[in-house]
Scaffold this motif. Structure first.
Motif, PDB file in Angstrom:
ATOM      1  N   LEU A 159       0.845  -1.191   0.000  1.00 17.02           N
ATOM      2  CA  LEU A 159       0.000   0.000   0.000  1.00 17.02           C
ATOM      3  C   LEU A 159       0.878   1.237   0.000  1.00 17.02           C
ATOM      4  CD1 LEU A 159      -3.093   0.584   0.200  1.00 17.02           C
ATOM      5  CD2 LEU A 159      -2.755   0.866   2.663  1.00 17.02           C
ATOM      6  N   ARG A 160       0.532   2.187  -0.868  1.00 15.14           N
ATOM      7  CA  ARG A 160       1.229   3.472  -0.905  1.00 15.14           C
ATOM      8  C   ARG A 160       0.543   4.452   0.043  1.00 15.14           C
ATOM      9  NH1 ARG A 160       6.146   4.032  -3.870  1.00 15.14           N
ATOM     10  NH2 ARG A 160       6.097   2.550  -5.607  1.00 15.14           N
ATOM     11  N   GLU A 161       1.349   5.232   0.745  1.00 11.29           N
ATOM     12  CA  GLU A 161       0.784   6.175   1.704  1.00 11.29           C
ATOM     13  C   GLU A 161      -0.121   7.192   1.021  1.00 11.29           C
ATOM     14  OE1 GLU A 161       2.243   9.411   5.102  1.00 11.29           O
ATOM     15  OE2 GLU A 161       3.705   8.160   4.048  1.00 11.29           O
ATOM     16  N   GLY A 162      -1.267   7.430   1.630  1.00 11.01           N
ATOM     17  CA  GLY A 162      -2.209   8.421   1.146  1.00 11.01           C
ATOM     18  C   GLY A 162      -2.600   9.383   2.246  1.00 11.01           C
ATOM     19  N   LEU A 163      -3.679  10.089   2.047  1.00 17.14           N
ATOM     20  CA  LEU A 163      -4.089  11.108   3.009  1.00 17.14           C
ATOM     21  C   LEU A 163      -4.449  10.497   4.356  1.00 17.14           C
ATOM     22  CD1 LEU A 163      -4.674  14.098   3.485  1.00 17.14           C
ATOM     23  CD2 LEU A 163      -7.021  13.687   2.678  1.00 17.14           C
ATOM     24  N   TRP A 164      -5.171   9.371   4.325  1.00 15.52           N
ATOM     25  CA  TRP A 164      -5.654   8.783   5.567  1.00 15.52           C
ATOM     26  C   TRP A 164      -5.055   7.402   5.850  1.00 15.52           C
ATOM     27  CZ3 TRP A 164      -7.820  12.371   8.270  1.00 15.52           C
ATOM     28  CH2 TRP A 164      -8.538  13.393   7.652  1.00 15.52           C
ATOM     29  N   TRP A 165      -4.260   6.855   4.957  1.00 17.56           N
ATOM     30  CA  TRP A 165      -3.749   5.501   5.165  1.00 17.56           C
ATOM     31  C   TRP A 165      -2.227   5.503   5.088  1.00 17.56           C
ATOM     32  CZ3 TRP A 165      -6.900   7.089   1.195  1.00 17.56           C
ATOM     33  CH2 TRP A 165      -6.304   7.212  -0.070  1.00 17.56           C
ATOM     34  N   SER A 197       5.405 -10.638   8.417  1.00 13.03           N
ATOM     35  CA  SER A 197       5.306  -9.354   9.107  1.00 13.03           C
ATOM     36  C   SER A 197       4.645  -8.306   8.225  1.00 13.03           C
ATOM     37  CB  SER A 197       6.693  -8.861   9.544  1.00 13.03           C
ATOM     38  OG  SER A 197       7.483  -8.516   8.425  1.00 13.03           O
ATOM     39  N   LEU A 198       4.061  -7.313   8.885  1.00 10.44           N
ATOM     40  CA  LEU A 198       3.519  -6.123   8.244  1.00 10.44           C
ATOM     41  C   LEU A 198       4.160  -4.911   8.904  1.00 10.44           C
ATOM     42  CD1 LEU A 198      -0.287  -7.009   8.030  1.00 10.44           C
ATOM     43  CD2 LEU A 198       1.353  -6.954   6.129  1.00 10.44           C
ATOM     44  N   THR A 199       4.674  -3.988   8.094  1.00 10.98           N
ATOM     45  CA  THR A 199       5.314  -2.775   8.605  1.00 10.98           C
ATOM     46  C   THR A 199       4.640  -1.569   7.988  1.00 10.98           C
ATOM     47  OG1 THR A 199       7.437  -3.925   8.809  1.00 10.98           O
ATOM     48  CG2 THR A 199       7.485  -1.531   8.863  1.00 10.98           C
ATOM     49  N   ALA A 200       4.161  -0.664   8.839  1.00 10.36           N
ATOM     50  CA  ALA A 200       3.433   0.525   8.381  1.00 10.36           C
ATOM     51  C   ALA A 200       4.184   1.785   8.801  1.00 10.36           C
ATOM     52  CB  ALA A 200       2.022   0.544   8.959  1.00 10.36           C
ATOM     53  N   THR A 201       4.174   2.793   7.928  1.00 12.09           N
ATOM     54  CA  THR A 201       4.764   4.093   8.242  1.00 12.09           C
ATOM     55  C   THR A 201       3.794   5.201   7.836  1.00 12.09           C
ATOM     56  OG1 THR A 201       5.925   4.116   6.106  1.00 12.09           O
ATOM     57  CG2 THR A 201       7.166   3.380   8.032  1.00 12.09           C
ATOM     58  N   LYS A 202       3.817   6.298   8.586  1.00 14.59           N
ATOM     59  CA  LYS A 202       3.009   7.485   8.277  1.00 14.59           C
ATOM     60  C   LYS A 202       3.865   8.710   8.546  1.00 14.59           C
ATOM     61  CE  LYS A 202      -1.122   8.916   6.979  1.00 14.59           C
ATOM     62  NZ  LYS A 202      -0.649  10.086   6.234  1.00 14.59           N
ATOM     63  N   ARG A 203       3.940   9.574   7.541  1.00 13.92           N
ATOM     64  CA  ARG A 203       4.806  10.748   7.622  1.00 13.92           C
ATOM     65  C   ARG A 203       4.049  11.962   8.150  1.00 13.92           C
ATOM     66  NH1 ARG A 203       9.619  10.485   4.439  1.00 13.92           N
ATOM     67  NH2 ARG A 203       9.810   8.468   3.408  1.00 13.92           N
ATOM     68  N   GLN A 204       4.763  12.723   8.962  1.00 12.37           N
ATOM     69  CA  GLN A 204       4.319  14.038   9.420  1.00 12.37           C
ATOM     70  C   GLN A 204       5.589  14.869   9.575  1.00 12.37           C
ATOM     71  OE1 GLN A 204       2.158  14.056  13.127  1.00 12.37           O
ATOM     72  NE2 GLN A 204       1.296  16.070  12.780  1.00 12.37           N
ATOM     73  N   ASP A 205       6.135  15.288   8.414  1.00 15.97           N
ATOM     74  CA  ASP A 205       7.469  15.868   8.365  1.00 15.97           C
ATOM     75  C   ASP A 205       7.670  16.920   9.460  1.00 15.97           C
ATOM     76  OD1 ASP A 205       8.147  14.304   6.190  1.00 15.97           O
ATOM     77  OD2 ASP A 205       7.434  15.775   4.747  1.00 15.97           O
TER      78      ASP A 205
END
Length: 321
Positions: A159-165, A197-205
């Motif tokens: 999954l590519r990072e989007g606005l809410w995911w 495994s599942l690895t998730a990241t979310k950016r908030q520069d």
């Protein structure tokens, strides 16, 4: 000549150029500006090392690392007396030195091939209480060295990072039983293991939040099942400077009970938790240096460890970019 007169008039002082506007509106107190491209470069390299980002197709990395771990713990292990298994209490004092060589290769379709092998040196003293088996106490001081378990894995972007995911990566890893095992200093765990495994990241520069969940199943060997394990970790990475990042993560594992011929041994399950601090920096063209320190939070976790990692990135000669 009205048109020429209008063209010759200077710009209104009420409309300063863009640079002047930036100077007139500095960052608010408590805020700072980070060069986005440089910060992304530092974070990108760190996220790849952490397994939260994949290499582009045609790029590869070689990652040698060295770590030292100090363990002082009271643990339970499985022993045999005249073919009968029983749990024994062990007082373990161990120094562990590990040199690990790891490779990753970017593949098509947003995927990545990984494999590595450690070389380990153990220096330990193990005091075993055999009172449950009617033998008494036994103390063994020993040192050993050799290659550990070879591992190979495949990672895929889901999954590519989007606005809410978040950005999401899935990974499957096979950990072999190639490392030799003995009572005092096991170079391997003695069992083949398969992890997902599942690895998730979310950016908030300039921050990146990271979380992962891993399930590991061990394949029974000689009637012994060491127990499946569930692991999760959460943390955050910070672009502290254009070419440096800092991170803080907490890791926790739950290991099931040991089973022998289908019989579960009470008290053999474990909870292993640790807190890790890390700093990473670009040190040259294609070169990246990472330093991490980990502190144990539960009785069954190692007291502390320190790991130094050098990552060298290069393009494979058969591919053009």
């Amino acid at each position: 000549m009205p048109a020429l007169a209008e063209a010759a008039e200077p710009q209104s002082p009420t409309q300063p150029p863009s640079g002047a506007q930036n100077q007139a509106h500095p960052a608010a107190p408590g805020q700072f500006e980070v060069d986005e491209e440089a910060a992304e470069r530092a974070l990108e390299r760190t996220l790849v090392v952490q397994g939260a980002l994949l290499l582009p197709f045609g790029l590869a990395e070689i990652q040698p690392s060295f770590s030292y771990t100090r363990s002082e713990l009271d643990d339970q292990n499985l022993a045999l007396q005249q073919g009968t298994p029983f749990l024994v209490e062990q007082d373990i004092r161990r120094n562990t030195f590990i040199g690990d060589l790891f490779f990753r290769f970017g593949l098509p379709f947003d995927s990545q091939l990984e494999f590595g092998i450690p070389y380990q040196y153990f220096d330990s003293k193990v005091v075993t209480d055999f009172s449950g088996g009617g033998v008494g106490r036994n103390e063994v001081s020993d040192s050993s060295s050799g290659f550990g378990d070879f591992r190979v894995g495949l990672a895929k972007g889901l999954l590519r990072e989007g606005l809410w995911w978040p950005n999401l990566i899935g990974r499957v890893t096979w950990n072999t039983d190639t490392g030799k095992t003995n009572a005092a200093n096991p170079l391997g765990n003695g069992f083949n293991e398969l992890s997902g495994s599942l690895t998730a990241t979310k950016r908030q520069d300039p921050l990146v939040f990271i979380g992962s969940f891993t399930y590991t199943t061990s394949f029974e060997k000689n009637g012994i099942d060491p127990g499946d394990a569930f692991n999760f970790s959460v943390g955050a990475l910070l672009a502290a400077s254009p070419e440096t990042s800092l991170r803080l993560t907490i890791n926790q594992s739950f290991v099931d009970k040991i089973k022998v011929d289908g019989r579960a041994f009470d008290g053999s399950d474990r909870v292993i938790a640790s807190l890790a601090f890390g700093a990473s920096s670009i040190v040259g063209h294609g070169k990246f240096l990472d330093l991490a320190a980990t502190a144990g939070l539960t009785d069954q976790a190692p007291d502390y460890s320190v790991t130094l990692t050098l990552v060298v990135r290069f393009g494979l000669p058969s591919f053009s970019f």
